[in-house]
Motif scaffolding. Structure first.
Motif, short mmCIF file in Angstrom:
data_model
loop_
_atom_site.label_atom_id
_atom_site.label_comp_id
_atom_site.label_asym_id
_atom_site.label_seq_id
_atom_site.Cartn_x
_atom_site.Cartn_y
_atom_site.Cartn_z
N MET A 179 0.85 -1.18 0.00
CA MET A 179 0.00 0.00 0.00
C MET A 179 0.90 1.24 0.00
N ASP A 180 0.53 2.22 -0.80
CA ASP A 180 1.26 3.49 -0.84
C ASP A 180 0.78 4.39 0.29
N ARG A 181 1.62 5.37 0.62
CA ARG A 181 1.24 6.36 1.63
C ARG A 181 1.13 7.71 0.93
N HIS A 182 0.03 8.41 1.20
CA HIS A 182 -0.21 9.73 0.62
C HIS A 182 -0.58 10.69 1.74
N GLU A 183 -0.09 11.90 1.64
CA GLU A 183 -0.43 12.92 2.63
C GLU A 183 -1.28 13.98 1.94
N ILE A 184 -2.45 14.25 2.50
CA ILE A 184 -3.40 15.20 1.92
C ILE A 184 -3.81 16.19 3.00
N GLU A 185 -3.74 17.48 2.68
CA GLU A 185 -4.24 18.49 3.60
C GLU A 185 -5.69 18.77 3.27
N GLY A 186 -6.53 18.90 4.28
CA GLY A 186 -7.94 19.14 4.04
C GLY A 186 -8.67 19.63 5.27
N HIS A 187 -9.99 19.66 5.17
CA HIS A 187 -10.83 20.21 6.23
C HIS A 187 -11.60 19.14 6.99
N GLU A 188 -12.07 18.11 6.30
CA GLU A 188 -12.87 17.05 6.93
C GLU A 188 -12.55 15.72 6.28
N VAL A 189 -12.79 14.65 7.01
CA VAL A 189 -12.65 13.29 6.48
C VAL A 189 -13.92 12.53 6.82
N ILE A 190 -14.46 11.80 5.84
CA ILE A 190 -15.57 10.90 6.11
C ILE A 190 -15.16 9.53 5.60
N GLU A 191 -15.76 8.50 6.14
CA GLU A 191 -15.52 7.15 5.66
C GLU A 191 -16.80 6.63 5.06
N GLY A 192 -16.68 5.90 3.96
CA GLY A 192 -17.86 5.36 3.31
C GLY A 192 -17.47 4.19 2.43
N GLU A 193 -18.43 3.73 1.66
CA GLU A 193 -18.20 2.60 0.75
C GLU A 193 -18.68 3.02 -0.63
N ALA A 194 -17.89 2.72 -1.66
CA ALA A 194 -18.30 3.01 -3.03
C ALA A 194 -19.41 2.04 -3.41
N LYS A 195 -20.55 2.58 -3.82
CA LYS A 195 -21.72 1.78 -4.18
C LYS A 195 -21.86 1.74 -5.70
N ALA A 196 -22.24 0.59 -6.22
CA ALA A 196 -22.41 0.42 -7.67
C ALA A 196 -23.49 1.35 -8.20
#
Length: 46
Positions: free
Chosen positions: A1-18
């Protein structure tokens, strides 16, 4: 797995739906018009 650093304001977790020939991820309505980045954190299951 690669590591990426992203600056932002909010994070949500979800699932990609078809949907059609692809998939979508729902985000809060107040994010409309904002720039958004999506990062896959696991292998897809089918």
């Amino acid at each position: 797995m690669d590591r990426h650093e992203i600056e932002g304001h909010e994070v949500i977790e979800g699932e990609a739906k078809a949907t059609g020939n692809g998939a979508h991820v729902l985000v809060p309505k107040d994010w409309r018009g904002a720039d958004v980045k999506v990062v896959r954190t696991s292998e897809p299951t089918e």
